[in-house]
Structures are given as structure tokens and as C-alpha cells.
Design a protein around this motif. Structure first.
Motif, PDB file in Angstrom:
ATOM      1  N   LYS A   1      61.182 -14.253 -53.586  1.00  0.00           N
ATOM      2  CA  LYS A   1      61.384 -12.959 -54.234  1.00  0.00           C
ATOM      3  C   LYS A   1      61.391 -13.150 -55.759  1.00  0.00           C
ATOM      4  CE  LYS A   1      62.637  -9.632 -51.122  1.00  0.00           C
ATOM      5  NZ  LYS A   1      61.309  -9.624 -50.522  1.00  0.00           N
ATOM      6  N   ILE A   2      60.751 -12.225 -56.467  1.00  0.00           N
ATOM      7  CA  ILE A   2      60.664 -12.324 -57.929  1.00  0.00           C
ATOM      8  C   ILE A   2      62.054 -12.433 -58.562  1.00  0.00           C
ATOM      9  CG2 ILE A   2      59.927 -11.111 -60.042  1.00  0.00           C
ATOM     10  CD1 ILE A   2      57.484 -11.690 -58.505  1.00  0.00           C
ATOM     11  N   LYS A   3      62.961 -11.607 -58.042  1.00  0.00           N
ATOM     12  CA  LYS A   3      64.313 -11.552 -58.594  1.00  0.00           C
ATOM     13  C   LYS A   3      64.992 -12.917 -58.567  1.00  0.00           C
ATOM     14  CE  LYS A   3      68.266  -8.498 -58.019  1.00  0.00           C
ATOM     15  NZ  LYS A   3      68.821  -7.467 -57.119  1.00  0.00           N
ATOM     16  N   LYS A   4      64.682 -13.698 -57.537  1.00  0.00           N
ATOM     17  CA  LYS A   4      65.392 -14.970 -57.356  1.00  0.00           C
ATOM     18  C   LYS A   4      64.699 -16.133 -58.047  1.00  0.00           C
ATOM     19  CE  LYS A   4      68.412 -13.705 -53.899  1.00  0.00           C
ATOM     20  NZ  LYS A   4      68.233 -13.415 -52.466  1.00  0.00           N
ATOM     21  N   LEU A   5      63.565 -15.889 -58.694  1.00  0.00           N
ATOM     22  CA  LEU A   5      62.829 -17.002 -59.314  1.00  0.00           C
ATOM     23  C   LEU A   5      63.508 -17.439 -60.610  1.00  0.00           C
ATOM     24  CD1 LEU A   5      59.096 -15.881 -59.022  1.00  0.00           C
ATOM     25  CD2 LEU A   5      60.353 -17.401 -57.508  1.00  0.00           C
ATOM     26  N   SER A   6      63.481 -18.741 -60.855  1.00  0.00           N
ATOM     27  CA  SER A   6      63.960 -19.242 -62.143  1.00  0.00           C
ATOM     28  C   SER A   6      62.898 -18.911 -63.187  1.00  0.00           C
ATOM     29  CB  SER A   6      64.164 -20.746 -62.072  1.00  0.00           C
ATOM     30  OG  SER A   6      62.910 -21.393 -61.970  1.00  0.00           O
ATOM     31  N   LYS A   7      63.279 -19.083 -64.438  1.00  0.00           N
ATOM     32  CA  LYS A   7      62.349 -18.771 -65.526  1.00  0.00           C
ATOM     33  C   LYS A   7      61.048 -19.569 -65.400  1.00  0.00           C
ATOM     34  CE  LYS A   7      63.099 -17.550 -70.298  1.00  0.00           C
ATOM     35  NZ  LYS A   7      63.969 -17.693 -71.464  1.00  0.00           N
ATOM     36  N   GLY A   8      61.197 -20.855 -65.098  1.00  0.00           N
ATOM     37  CA  GLY A   8      60.023 -21.713 -64.972  1.00  0.00           C
ATOM     38  C   GLY A   8      59.143 -21.312 -63.798  1.00  0.00           C
TER      39      GLY A   8
ATOM     40  N   PRO B   1      52.579 -19.520 -73.369  1.00  0.00           N
ATOM     41  CA  PRO B   1      52.820 -19.833 -71.960  1.00  0.00           C
ATOM     42  C   PRO B   1      53.965 -20.820 -71.720  1.00  0.00           C
ATOM     43  CG  PRO B   1      50.804 -20.885 -72.714  1.00  0.00           C
ATOM     44  CD  PRO B   1      51.284 -20.011 -73.835  1.00  0.00           C
ATOM     45  N   PHE B   2      54.455 -21.450 -72.769  1.00  0.00           N
ATOM     46  CA  PHE B   2      55.490 -22.490 -72.564  1.00  0.00           C
ATOM     47  C   PHE B   2      56.864 -22.065 -73.041  1.00  0.00           C
ATOM     48  CE2 PHE B   2      51.452 -24.400 -73.865  1.00  0.00           C
ATOM     49  CZ  PHE B   2      51.042 -24.822 -72.615  1.00  0.00           C
ATOM     50  N   MET B   3      57.012 -20.776 -73.301  1.00  0.00           N
ATOM     51  CA  MET B   3      58.282 -20.264 -73.813  1.00  0.00           C
ATOM     52  C   MET B   3      59.407 -20.532 -72.820  1.00  0.00           C
ATOM     53  SD  MET B   3      58.815 -18.628 -76.654  1.00  0.00           S
ATOM     54  CE  MET B   3      58.616 -16.988 -77.336  1.00  0.00           C
ATOM     55  N   GLY B   4      60.440 -21.214 -73.280  1.00  0.00           N
ATOM     56  CA  GLY B   4      61.641 -21.408 -72.469  1.00  0.00           C
ATOM     57  C   GLY B   4      61.418 -22.180 -71.194  1.00  0.00           C
ATOM     58  N   ILE B   5      60.544 -23.174 -71.246  1.00  0.00           N
ATOM     59  CA  ILE B   5      60.179 -23.883 -70.033  1.00  0.00           C
ATOM     60  C   ILE B   5      60.434 -25.381 -70.193  1.00  0.00           C
ATOM     61  CG2 ILE B   5      58.008 -24.701 -69.032  1.00  0.00           C
ATOM     62  CD1 ILE B   5      57.353 -21.807 -68.616  1.00  0.00           C
ATOM     63  N   ASP B   6      60.899 -26.015 -69.125  1.00  0.00           N
ATOM     64  CA  ASP B   6      61.217 -27.439 -69.242  1.00  0.00           C
ATOM     65  C   ASP B   6      59.944 -28.288 -69.262  1.00  0.00           C
ATOM     66  OD1 ASP B   6      60.620 -28.574 -66.436  1.00  0.00           O
ATOM     67  OD2 ASP B   6      61.798 -26.766 -66.056  1.00  0.00           O
ATOM     68  N   THR B   7      60.105 -29.567 -69.606  1.00  0.00           N
ATOM     69  CA  THR B   7      58.928 -30.401 -69.856  1.00  0.00           C
ATOM     70  C   THR B   7      58.067 -30.634 -68.626  1.00  0.00           C
ATOM     71  OG1 THR B   7      60.444 -32.233 -69.668  1.00  0.00           O
ATOM     72  CG2 THR B   7      59.697 -31.706 -71.869  1.00  0.00           C
ATOM     73  N   THR B   8      58.684 -30.778 -67.445  1.00  0.00           N
ATOM     74  CA  THR B   8      57.854 -31.024 -66.259  1.00  0.00           C
ATOM     75  C   THR B   8      57.003 -29.801 -65.929  1.00  0.00           C
ATOM     76  OG1 THR B   8      59.975 -30.829 -65.158  1.00  0.00           O
ATOM     77  CG2 THR B   8      58.771 -32.864 -64.801  1.00  0.00           C
ATOM     78  N   THR B   9      57.617 -28.630 -66.032  1.00  0.00           N
ATOM     79  CA  THR B   9      56.858 -27.401 -65.776  1.00  0.00           C
ATOM     80  C   THR B   9      55.760 -27.255 -66.810  1.00  0.00           C
ATOM     81  OG1 THR B   9      58.857 -26.383 -64.951  1.00  0.00           O
ATOM     82  CG2 THR B   9      57.049 -24.905 -65.459  1.00  0.00           C
ATOM     83  N   ARG B  10      56.092 -27.612 -68.034  1.00  0.00           N
ATOM     84  CA  ARG B  10      55.106 -27.495 -69.101  1.00  0.00           C
ATOM     85  C   ARG B  10      53.893 -28.366 -68.807  1.00  0.00           C
ATOM     86  NH1 ARG B  10      57.662 -29.495 -73.991  1.00  0.00           N
ATOM     87  NH2 ARG B  10      56.786 -31.444 -73.274  1.00  0.00           N
ATOM     88  N   ASP B  11      54.134 -29.598 -68.411  1.00  0.00           N
ATOM     89  CA  ASP B  11      53.015 -30.494 -68.103  1.00  0.00           C
ATOM     90  C   ASP B  11      52.170 -29.945 -66.958  1.00  0.00           C
ATOM     91  OD1 ASP B  11      53.870 -32.120 -70.076  1.00  0.00           O
ATOM     92  OD2 ASP B  11      54.808 -33.610 -68.767  1.00  0.00           O
ATOM     93  N   LYS B  12      52.852 -29.357 -65.992  1.00  0.00           N
ATOM     94  CA  LYS B  12      52.151 -28.769 -64.847  1.00  0.00           C
ATOM     95  C   LYS B  12      51.267 -27.613 -65.303  1.00  0.00           C
ATOM     96  CE  LYS B  12      53.531 -28.628 -60.124  1.00  0.00           C
ATOM     97  NZ  LYS B  12      53.340 -29.960 -59.649  1.00  0.00           N
ATOM     98  N   ILE B  13      51.824 -26.791 -66.178  1.00  0.00           N
ATOM     99  CA  ILE B  13      51.073 -25.632 -66.665  1.00  0.00           C
ATOM    100  C   ILE B  13      49.857 -26.094 -67.471  1.00  0.00           C
ATOM    101  CG2 ILE B  13      51.193 -23.682 -68.281  1.00  0.00           C
ATOM    102  CD1 ILE B  13      53.932 -23.050 -67.213  1.00  0.00           C
ATOM    103  N   ILE B  14      50.055 -27.114 -68.301  1.00  0.00           N
ATOM    104  CA  ILE B  14      48.934 -27.634 -69.093  1.00  0.00           C
ATOM    105  C   ILE B  14      47.833 -28.134 -68.163  1.00  0.00           C
ATOM    106  CG2 ILE B  14      48.240 -29.503 -70.657  1.00  0.00           C
ATOM    107  CD1 ILE B  14      50.964 -29.211 -72.009  1.00  0.00           C
TER     108      ILE B  14
END
Lengths: 231, 134
Positions: A124-131, A154-167
Motif C-alpha cells: 500500500k502506498i501509505k505504508k511505503l517508506s520514503k525510499g 530523484p535522490f532527495m531524502g534517500i539512503d545510499t543503497t537506494t540511491r545506487d539502485k536508482i542510478i
């Protein structure tokens, strides 16, 4: 190479203040461009104008030869700075929403992205973390077969592992028939997936160029060049 | 493929050097096929344009060649590879000598140090091997 976005002498004022002044920029097919600048430099306004949400005051902007409007909206996939998905939605609903809204939405591609991002349709969208929310929004945006992808912070407020994944996702899933524009101030982390950069300072383009050429000429990273530009 | 990039120098040059190292050290064999642009772009996490540039430059240097529709291959010309090996060692040694001169070493002293340390390294390795077998 084929030009997708062509911007000529573009100006935009809010009240009497120039937010963008005399912007000239051409973006080619198959190229990832970083739009880099400090907060309030006009990056997001430029993205909004390309997406067709905002109109320029003077100057010209063409996307595949057409002025931003209904026809170009279907060619431009925009990851906005803020979330626009409703809280009550499940991920399944969000996908359905995109499917109904965008003709170019590719459910298969989006599914692959979701797997890569480790997201399940049942969340559910409501339960998703920011990342997780950001990962979902990116999957939906890149899940379209657009000719322009606009990724605003796209990397606003996101931890490094998520950031690497997004990249990684941006680099692997954008297709060579399209172009990508990324605004960010986390330059060090993304600069290796950027082909070109446009530095924006106080509403004007301070410097544009090919990343590798700039590194070669200045013996500096894009991040350092950016820093020196604002000293 | 593990490669840490230094953002201060063009990435394509760093990847070119990495591929050359693989060839010289026989990890990439003469005549073998390189991974596809897409694969390399994902593995190095750089754009496909960067990889294409790497291949273009390596092709100009004659280190790889393209077979249309099949792929990109490492040269089978052994003279080329021997030359590459010599050139790479030359670059390293020149850099080393430059640094040593900055420390005030003369040519004879540099040679002397190199001989002493490589021999010491060998005896170290030998004694380790002995320990290992005991």
C-alpha cells in the motif's frame, strides 16, 4: 545525432523576477544530461517548462519539433519532485492509474523495474517508506516508453543503497531512442552516468558540455567543476 | 568487473586502461570476444555512450576489432599485445622514476634499490612458501 529538445532564448519571470533567462539548450537522442545548479537556480522551473506544466514568457521550446502541449505530454515522462500518488492506493492501483493515463506505459517493463527495485504489487502506498515510494515512482516513470524522461531530484531524502539502485535503474532502463534529464545536487554520485551537463546559475546556463571532455580539459571531476563555478 | 573510478579523469580512459591490463595479464585472451556494450555499461555502471567511446578508441589503437553483427574481439596480433605490454610497463616505470627523482635518488641508486627490494621480495615469498609447506 537527432535533437529531441530544442530550447532557444527562453525566459521565464515570476512576478518581476527572472527565474530563467536566455536559456539555450539542445538535447540529443540517447544522451543522459545532468541539469545541475544550486537550490533556487531555476532547474525545476526548466523541467516544468519542458514537461508543459509551465509556459515560458518569451523564447521557444520544441520537443521533437512541437511546442509543449497535449501532444508532447504523451512523449514526456516526468518524475516530479513531490509525490502525486494517492495514499489510499495500492501499488497495483498506481500501476493501473499509469496504464489508463499513459498510452506508452509498458506494464512488462514496469514489472521488471519493480522486481529490480524489490517492490511487490501488494504493498500500500501509505505504508511505503520514503525510499520505497521513490523507487516505485521511478519504476512508474521509467516504465513508460517516452522519448523524454525528466527526473527532478530523484535522490532527495534517500539512503545510499537506494540511491545506487536508482542510478543503476536509470542507466539500464532508459532506451537509446530517448533522452534523460536529471536535476540533482548530489553530483559525485551520479556523474558517471551523465553524458552531458548543463550548469544553471541564477536562471542562466553557466556552462554546458560533454562530461568526459570537461574532465579531460580541466583535470577535474564534474563535482569539482561545479564547486569552482560557484565560489 | 571491479573497477573504482576516479572522477577526476575521463572514465573512458580508465576503462580503456582496465581492458588493456586484462589483455596484458592474459585475463582477456587474444582473439576472444568482449562483452556487449549493454553488458559492460551495466557492469561498470556507466552510460553506453561511454562504453562506445572506449571501443572506438581501442579500435583506433588497433587493440580490438569489430566484426559486424557478431561482436567486438581482442586483436590476435601478438606483436601488438607485446607492444602494449612494453608500453604499459614503460609508463609505470617512467612514473616511478619521476617520483624517485623527486626524492633525490640518482639513476644508479634507483636501480640499486629496485634490485635490492625485488630480491628481498623474492626471499620473503620463498620463506613464506617454506613456512607454508612445513
Amino acid at each position: 545525432m537527432q535533437t529531441v529538445i530544442k530550447i532557444k532564448d527562453l525566459c521565464k519571470k515570476y512576478n518581476k523576477r527572472y527565474v530563467l533567462k536566455d536559456i539555450n539548450l539542445e538535447v540529443e537522442k540517447g544522451v543522459i544530461t545532468g541539469v545541475l545548479g544550486q537550490n533556487g537556480s531555476g532547474k525545476s522551473t526548466l523541467m516544468k517548462i519542458i514537461s508543459g506544466i509551465e509556459k515560458p514568457d518569451t523564447g521557444e521550446i520544441l520537443i521533437n519539433g512541437a511546442k509543449p502541449g497535449v501532444s508532447t505530454k504523451s512523449q514526456v515522462a516526468f518524475l516530479t519532485e513531490n509525490n502525486h500518488l494517492y495514499d489510499w492506493m495500492g501499488i497495483k492501483d498506481a500501476i493501473k492509474f499509469y496504464q489508463d493515463f499513459y498510452e506508452d506505459f509498458d506494464a512488462k517493463k514496469c514489472g521488471k523495474l519493480m522486481d529490480f527495485m524489490e517492490l511487490s504489487e501488494d504493498f500500500k502506498i501509505k505504508k511505503l517508506s520514503k525510499g520505497m515510494l521513490q523507487r516505485l515512482r521511478l519504476s512508474l516513470t521509467l516504465g513508460r516508453n517516452a522519448s523524454v524522461y525528466l527526473l527532478d531530484e530523484p535522490f532527495m531524502g534517500i539512503d545510499t543503497t537506494t540511491r545506487d539502485k536508482i542510478i543503476k535503474a536509470i542507466n539500464s532502463y532508459y532506451c537509446e531512442d530517448s533522452c534523460v534529464l536529471i536535476t540533482t545536487h548530489l553530483i559525485g554520485e551520479v556523474e558517471r552516468i551523465l553524458d552531458k551537463v548543463a550548469f544553471i546559475s541564477e536562471g542562466s546556463i553557466a556552462l554546458t558540455g560533454d562530461c568526459e571532455q570537461l574532465r579531460f580539459e580541466k583535470n577535474q571531476s564534474i563535482e569539482d567543476i561545479f564547486r569552482n563555478l560557484y565560489v | 568487473m571491479d573497477l573504482k573510478f576516479d572522477n577526476n579523469t575521463p572514465i573512458y580512459i580508465q576503462i580503456m586502461n582496465w581492458i588493456k591490463e586484462q589483455i596484458v595479464s592474459n585475463k582477456f585472451l587474444a582473439g576472444s570476444r568482449l562483452p556487449s556494450v549493454r553488458d559492460m555499461s551495466e557492469q561498470f555502471n556507466v552510460t553506453s555512450n561511454t562504453i562506445q567511446r572506449v571501443l572506438r578508441e581501442l579500435e583506433i589503437e588497433g587493440i580490438i576489432y569489430t566484426q559486424r553483427g557478431i561482436g567486438v574481439f581482442i586483436t590476435e596480433d601478438m606483436d601488438k599485445i607485446t607492444n602494449l605490454r612494453l608500453n604499459m610497463s614503460k609508463q609505470l616505470v617512467e612514473k616511478f622514476i619521476g617520483s624517485m627523482r623527486l626524492l633525490g635518488f640518482s639513476n644508479d641508486e634507483i636501480i640499486d634499490v629496485v634490485i635490492r627490494i625485488t630480491k628481498a621480495g623474492l626471499t620473503d615469498a620463498d620463506s613464506n612458501k617454506d613456512k607454508g609447506s612445513m
